[in-house]
Motif scaffolding. Structure first.
Motif, PDB file in Angstrom:
ATOM      1  N   ALA A 221       0.828  -1.215   0.000  1.00 57.19           N
ATOM      2  CA  ALA A 221       0.000   0.000   0.000  1.00 57.19           C
ATOM      3  C   ALA A 221       0.857   1.258   0.000  1.00 57.19           C
ATOM      4  N   THR A 222       2.050   1.169   0.597  1.00 59.57           N
ATOM      5  CA  THR A 222       2.939   2.334   0.690  1.00 59.57           C
ATOM      6  C   THR A 222       3.774   2.500  -0.575  1.00 59.57           C
ATOM      7  N   GLN A 223       4.038   1.393  -1.259  1.00 60.38           N
ATOM      8  CA  GLN A 223       4.921   1.436  -2.426  1.00 60.38           C
ATOM      9  C   GLN A 223       4.375   2.287  -3.567  1.00 60.38           C
ATOM     10  N   VAL A 224       3.078   2.583  -3.549  1.00 66.52           N
ATOM     11  CA  VAL A 224       2.497   3.411  -4.604  1.00 66.52           C
ATOM     12  C   VAL A 224       3.174   4.781  -4.650  1.00 66.52           C
ATOM     13  N   TYR A 225       3.699   5.244  -3.504  1.00 71.61           N
ATOM     14  CA  TYR A 225       4.339   6.556  -3.464  1.00 71.61           C
ATOM     15  C   TYR A 225       5.688   6.556  -4.173  1.00 71.61           C
ATOM     16  N   THR A 226       6.294   5.373  -4.324  1.00 73.94           N
ATOM     17  CA  THR A 226       7.574   5.321  -5.033  1.00 73.94           C
ATOM     18  C   THR A 226       7.393   5.676  -6.504  1.00 73.94           C
ATOM     19  N   HIS A 227       6.186   5.465  -7.039  1.00 75.97           N
ATOM     20  CA  HIS A 227       5.934   5.790  -8.446  1.00 75.97           C
ATOM     21  C   HIS A 227       6.016   7.293  -8.680  1.00 75.97           C
TER      22      HIS A 227
END
Length: 297
Positions: free
Chosen positions: A274-280
């Protein structure tokens, strides 16, 4: 069986009031469709064809695929509940697939506009101005959700350790650090908050931190309007909501080198996915830098 299901998610799974309301609305909508379309009053007797028919009807009405998928998720939970209690012999959702959705990146405000809003926009020195700025500082400075902000109580704030405790999804508590400027903003606000409660003695026992001008607990639409009003001064983003400030909090931390696992804990996510979306967002920013700076870009 629907009422038992709703009691189950409220008292056993302990989902939030917001989630409970959404589930209840979905089940009511599904039940009405079955009764109107198939003269079926018991949703537990629906088959996969009926469920797919409901999904198709929503798609024909141009409902967003994400919204439809949320309703599909509600039905998955409902029929799982029935299956575990042996109220049905087989799960009709096994033949139902979620709809495809385009992956959209979280919308966020750039650092400079955020600094402009918090440092250069003029807030009045009365209760209203101090409250408005504190709301913005809390949402951007902690990444908390709208519901978490509204339900934050004075007793949840530890001004000695510079932390606050919020009650997140699934009734899970998490501790969030706060910086010195936010501590000062809270202290200043609390003095004016006492004055508001003295002027409105009927609300003297209100322990919620964020209050309206007459001393009652803040509500979602109140905070949403407040945030939209101030964000409109510094950004042209179409979406100007409290959740944008949560996205902004996470994106700015990541851009400045914060560990993804730390951001996950601060946001109260149950999984790193859920947090990895911010890496995009960070990757997209790197692409822009590359395009602008590299000789062969």
């Amino acid at each position: 069986m629907v009422s038992y299901f709703l009691q189950h998610i409220q008292f056993e799974k302990r989902l939030s009031h917001h989630t409970l309301t959404a589930y209840e609305g979905d089940m009511k909508q599904f039940s009405l469709y079955l009764e109107f379309q198939y003269e079926l009053k018991e949703p537990e007797k629906a088959d996969s064809q009926m469920i797919r028919s409901w999904i198709a009807s929503m798609a024909e009405e141009k409902m967003d695929n994400r919204s439809i998928n949320r309703k599909i998720a509600t039905l998955r939970s409902y029929y799982n509940f029935l299956l575990r209690r042996k109220a049905i012999a087989s799960d009709p959702m096994l033949k139902v697939k979620a709809l495809k959705t385009d992956r959209s990146l979280p919308r966020y405000v750039e650092e400079k506009p955020m600094q402009t809003m918090l440092d250069e926009v003029e807030f009045s020195s009365d209760f209203t101005g101090l409250r408005d700025k504190l709301v913005l500082e809390l949402l951007y400075g902690t990444g908390m959700r709208l519901a978490e902000l509204i339900n934050l109580k004075i007793g949840d704030i530890n001004l000695y350790n510079n932390t606050l405790t919020v009650l997140g999804k699934r009734n899970k508590h998490r501790v969030i650090p706060i910086n010195k400027s936010l501590v000062e903003a809270i202290n200043t606000y609390l003095k004016h908050r006492e004055e508001v409660l003295l002027e409105n003695p009927e609300n003297k026992d209100n322990h919620y931190l964020i209050l309206t001008d007459n001393g009652t607990q803040a509500y979602p639409m109140f905070i949403q309007r407040l945030v939209k009003r101030y964000l409109s001064l510094v950004t042209s983003l179409e979406q100007r909501s409290p959740h944008v400030l949560r996205h902004t909090f996470a994106t700015h931390l990541l851009n400045r080198g914060a560990d993804l696992n730390a951001i996950k804990d601060l946001l109260g996510h149950t999984s790193l996915a859920a947090t990895q979306v911010y890496t995009h967002n960070t990757i997209e920013k790197l692409k822009k830098v590359f395009q602008q700076a590299h000789p062969k870009a």
